[in-house]
Design a protein around this motif. Structure first.
Motif, short mmCIF file in Angstrom:
data_model
loop_
_atom_site.label_atom_id
_atom_site.label_comp_id
_atom_site.label_asym_id
_atom_site.label_seq_id
_atom_site.Cartn_x
_atom_site.Cartn_y
_atom_site.Cartn_z
N VAL A 59 -40.56 -51.45 12.70
CA VAL A 59 -40.35 -50.95 11.35
C VAL A 59 -40.36 -52.16 10.43
O VAL A 59 -39.89 -53.24 10.78
N LEU A 67 -39.24 -53.21 6.67
CA LEU A 67 -38.50 -52.84 5.45
C LEU A 67 -38.90 -53.85 4.39
O LEU A 67 -38.75 -55.05 4.60
N ARG A 97 -43.83 -48.60 11.40
CA ARG A 97 -43.50 -47.87 10.18
C ARG A 97 -43.27 -48.86 9.05
O ARG A 97 -42.70 -49.93 9.27
N ILE A 98 -43.65 -48.48 7.86
CA ILE A 98 -43.39 -49.30 6.67
C ILE A 98 -42.46 -48.50 5.78
O ILE A 98 -42.72 -47.33 5.50
N GLU A 99 -41.39 -49.11 5.35
CA GLU A 99 -40.42 -48.39 4.52
C GLU A 99 -40.04 -49.25 3.33
O GLU A 99 -39.78 -50.45 3.48
N VAL A 144 -37.56 -50.52 0.59
CA VAL A 144 -36.14 -50.66 0.30
C VAL A 144 -36.03 -51.63 -0.87
O VAL A 144 -36.17 -52.84 -0.70
N ASP A 145 -35.81 -51.07 -2.03
CA ASP A 145 -35.90 -51.85 -3.26
C ASP A 145 -35.04 -53.10 -3.22
O ASP A 145 -35.44 -54.17 -3.67
N ASP A 146 -33.86 -52.98 -2.64
CA ASP A 146 -32.88 -54.06 -2.70
C ASP A 146 -33.36 -55.32 -1.98
O ASP A 146 -32.88 -56.43 -2.25
N ILE A 147 -34.28 -55.18 -1.04
CA ILE A 147 -34.73 -56.32 -0.25
C ILE A 147 -35.62 -57.25 -1.07
O ILE A 147 -35.78 -58.43 -0.75
N PHE A 160 -38.39 -60.30 -0.16
CA PHE A 160 -38.29 -60.61 1.26
C PHE A 160 -38.58 -59.35 2.07
O PHE A 160 -38.50 -58.24 1.58
N THR A 188 -38.01 -57.54 6.01
CA THR A 188 -37.42 -57.59 7.34
C THR A 188 -38.22 -56.68 8.25
O THR A 188 -38.37 -55.49 7.97
#
Lengths: 392, 392, 392, 392
Positions: free
Chosen positions: A239, A241, A280-282, A284-287, A290, A292
């Motif tokens: 995955v 993120l 999977r690609i997801e 996550v705005d907060d990241i 960067f 992960t």
């Protein structure tokens, strides 16, 4: 040797990091960490120097690149001191960024792009220009007969139709203007037979597709490790993120599918079979800038014993991509200068989904790249080929 | 072509897994997963077949190898069905395992070892014998003048002194008996100048040191990845949790130090500098024959951006080591047959701490190994060299 | 005190592990590891003993439970010695497993289910029966007016219509037959207002939903940790890789959605806000009965400092679920015996998506459960309440 | 209500982060993230407000706290904007930092410390002062008869001997000056019977030991999770990689041993048995103020099934510790004000190695803390106790 680098998506994170980095390298403010053409085995006098590079580009966004650079500094992508140290240099690049031309007919859009490229080359008296697509990932386009045949494509464009996805319109414009082209994203770009035909006709080279910046880089060394040890990989699931602009874009299922396919190709081609599992690609705005990535690999060894490996990669995509943009621009310009045209399969080292049928194993791609640079040297300087240098 | 494999530590996990595996391969009960000499690029008619291998060995432990094999099956290291399918074959190997000779004078111990090896060779009419050390890791020995000079060593032995650590006594006996030797552990073994001299005098080859079975294998592909991308590795720290017999032994600080040094060598030699950090080894009885290694790598990229990677490796050391023991025995025997003697640096692919000054990058070691096998073929069959086969 | 446990999905992994475990506990062959009602604080003479439990159930699959138990032993879920030690006991359970009744009208299916339950109770002279749903997860059903109103439901069933999803038909049958019901899966089961009404009318209790076996268990202690330390969780993203029968089923988008929602509820309810991120469920056949979950949590602390935590959970769902099935059956039967009816919110400790509005923090759920067991004791034995025992 | 906080190690990372944070909270520049006394369940009018806090302290280092704050901002520990926004406030704290007194006789050193504390209290007209030890971890001292008996200690000091380790000399001085004391590190501090006697005699309370900031915090919720589910933890092994000043110090074997023992205590006391495994602490300079901890937990469930969990914690110790320093100072001052003296076992929530015999499970410690704050309220305001507030 004066070389233009025209960035499609010039106000984005990758482009601005590339620009700040090149200006900082020219000013001697930083080490060339991450630039593979600075390794002893690839350093070559045939490549244009950082002082020979002139930047320009297109973008739909209006944010000044200094503002973007400041935002990247705040996010930990680059040091703030570089932004404050290079105000005039950044302003000069700002002057060369153009809005994306708008027109009802795609042929008119392309003509405007060509005009921008030609004007850039003349204004700065450049020997040649490399167009590099670092804009957001597009979904795959609907098929069109013009994609496979250049004559059909040119005919369709005369009707006023919109035949090409934007990334391919840029490639079309680049080739028409006599510029080489680098596909740094998984978008369609130059990967249409009609455009391959055009590149050959216009005698310009191109490179692609999809810069290998993080998790796929790791895959391209771990998959050969399992293969060389005759270990059987049973599953490889992961995955990704990611935040930032490209993250939001890749969360769109269509773009996601293009990217995920590009990421798994390395496994089948290196192992000789496709293990179970997906990437999977997801979003996550907060990241932020960067990314992960986590991967689980299960494999069996001698007598079928079940074993496993996991890895987590926490990388900054812009910081990983930017030096490769500079490497690719320098290499592609030199390929152009030495008379090469069409697909540059020798640059597979840089890409997730490389042109041609070469190896997907990183070390084999590295060997190919080293030989290519030696040949560029030979072609640029005739008999006076510098000897190969071993990488310590 | 009849080849003896004499295992020092013949009742241990690695030895018994190797024996069960070789017998199962001969009987066609399993695939050769994990055997690198079964990959297309390395398969060679010059290597002895599994049906040509005869096993024997020394061990201080009394547990019958069938009991050990059953314990390994219960622990998930090998399938129980193989143990029940091969009772006669395992009994035949059992007959060839000897207790470690005891004597007050080390010269007498060595003479008894030589007698055991010679008797084994004659009894089975073997063309040659490879001695493989898979016993527990020893601490480093105190220095002795006899370690660096063969004449001094022979003189010292005549006095009745104990000059050599046990692993080196086995190497001495092997060379004296005209057998080749494989150092599969980090113990001293053949790595004394006096023994190198002896191997040359007796015209026998040897390979080592310390089989690359898990975490170091991963390091040997990840470290080159960082190097080829010109990324600066700042720290590389790890911990190895392992149970089983070797785990308890490695928890001893002296043995631990030998092993840890062997594990970090790859970093300095591949990166060209030594990043911060250490590899700790810790004994955790409950983990049994499996090992969990965790590594943290911090690195910086373009413009100094800080990034990081972690991996966890959960492998079964015996299952990873056993096929390499078979590979190494087959390769070393063929090297012997084709007239080679002294250190076999070409087998660096298999070792954490390889002989000689070759590369530590797995792919480069692989290329060396492929060329070596081609040359063994050429030497074994004269002009009729089989063409190289590409590994898909 | 003779208590029947009727398993819906009686030939599945969870059911068979529960049965083998209960029989082994009765025979004194194993420790009650994983059974929370065996902890000092929850041990109670009011609960039926393992010798008082009689098993039966429905399943569409034909595989004998002995075969399933052998497969589970081969997969490492339970020890093979237990299967061979309990042949007669397993055969007795086999005799009590019925095929799922088939009929055109759902009312007829339900009547046949009721007949099976009643016959089971009479045949074994059971004081009461608990029906536990451990069958594969269903997609959410289309809404129907009969779901919210018992009279409308009964009316609709008289028309011959299929109104209820299978899991709810079992709940309907259980309540009608005077049996209590445990929803161990995320399927609809008893969670329809019409069925709540029926449970109250028939004076039977029920528990649910969705056994908290792995990753959600970890979330239910980590989320309170962040909350109690006033740390701000910014993202919580995860992926669940699972094989086995339920894995394949959960890979269906509809079932996946039901499960994923159930898994994230704990975050919002414990933290007081919903962090970014998702839980993905992915089917990986090779992983079999084990599940690997990986979660990334990013959070900020004092003055906004960005920090992160990752965890990987590698658990065997059947081994985690089976002891809870026994706990829940024993507790629910005792609740029934002591006159309770309707939803048992006090059993929230066991569930991902608990009935009622109680806390999602594991320790708070534990305190509630302890008090509940004390009250069951009091109700079962009048004034002679055993004193609470502290859990060491 | 004017409360002094006297920091031992006032120029270190934890102290400076605490100071900047308190000043920023007073100025309304930040949210109180990480401050547990700001949670609804613990907010209390009995605690001194941020505007009531006055900071001072001792340190051997000469670096101005503004410089240290700038370095912390550069390292990502706190936002640079806070340092630039609070120049006068930081200068005022700077004025109250004293060098560590030097004298040949320890009695004279202690007298000088007492004088500094008394002068600080008078100069700022403080109602009371809390001394908080946040200096580097010491090795355990050699035993001395004066450690166990106050009279013997006082007698020994009159001889001019150095009897106490530095952290205990600070505790001695604090108690003598009528100040309460918080042991935030694993150093000896107040944990000597003679000092317990002194605290009782001087009627001052104290709290400790060793702030629970990261990995141990996670252990204190995961260990109860395994216990409440009756899962058997077989091994719990971990490694802590940390940089910064305390990292270098903890790499010293003696200090390391003190810390590691403190970290494992939670397991034995929560589980009721001690699983295999250790916690190693390793210094990695490059990691700076952040810490990476990795833990592997293996456990068995129903019927003995083997399972495992891993976690990685990447936290900033200073950012985790600083808000707890403020919480502890506010709580300890209020305990003092309401007439408490001696060890404050009710503050176990904050510590790795808490005073007294209370629970090590975080949720149980939380419940104790909530009750304590309610009682402080009651004692401070008489009958007008604010009602308990539920934590959402």
């Amino acid at each position: 040797m004066r070389t233009g680098i025209w960035l499609v998506g010039a106000r984005g994170s990758v482009a601005v990091t590339s620009v700040v980095g090149a200006l900082a390298l020219r000013a001697g403010l930083v080490e060339p960490t991450g630039c593979v053409t600075e390794l002893p085995a690839l350093r070559s006098p045939a490549l244009p120097g950082y002082a020979d590079l002139v930047f320009g580009g297109h973008d739909i966004a209006p944010t000044p690149i200094v503002k973007k650079a400041e935002a990247l500094a705040a996010a930990g992508v680059l040091p703030a001191r570089l932004v404050t140290a290079l105000p005039d240099e950044l302003a000069s690049v700002e002057d060369e960024i153009r809005p994306v031309p708008a027109a009802a007919r795609q042929a008119d859009v392309i003509a405007a792009l060509v005009a921008d490229l030609t004007s850039f080359r003349h204004r700065h008296r450049l020997d040649r220009v490399v167009v590099v697509n670092v804009s957001a990932t597009e979904p795959a386009p609907a098929p069109h007969p013009g994609h496979t045949d250049l004559a059909a494509l040119e005919q369709a464009l005369t009707t006023g139709a919109t035949v090409l996805p934007p990334s391919s319109a840029y490639a079309y414009a680049a080739f028409t203007a006599g510029c080489s082209f680098v596909d740094f994203t998984p978008s369609t770009g130059a990967r249409l037979p009609a455009l391959a035909e055009l590149a050959q006709r216009e005698r310009v080279p191109y490179a692609g597709h999809d810069g290998k910046t993080g998790e796929t880089l790791v895959k391209s060394v771990l998959a050969p490790m399992f293969a060389l040890r005759n270990l059987k990989v049973r599953t490889w699931s992961g995955v990704n993120l990611l935040g930032g602009g490209d993250g939001a874009n890749l969360a769109e299922p269509a773009a996601n599918a293009a990217k995920a396919a590009s990421k798994q190709r390395v496994l089948g081609e290196t192992l000789g079979y496709v293990p179970q599992g997906n990437t999977r690609i997801e979003y996550v705005d907060d990241i932020g800038d960067f990314k992960t990535a986590w991967d689980l690999i299960t494999f069996s060894g001698f007598l079928g014993t079940a074993m496993r490996m996991e890895f987590t990669w926490h990388g900054c995509d812009s910081a990983l991509a930017a030096p490769l943009v500079l490497d690719l621009a320098r290499l592609t310009a030199t390929a152009h200068r030495t008379g090469r045209s069409g697909p540059l399969g020798e640059l597979a080292f840089f890409f997730k989904d490389p042109l041609g049928t070469g190896p997907h194993s990183l070390p084999e791609q590295w060997a190919t790249l080293c030989a290519f640079v030696r040949q560029l040297d030979a072609d640029a300087f005739g008999a006076a080929v510098p000897p190969p240098v071993e990488q310590g």
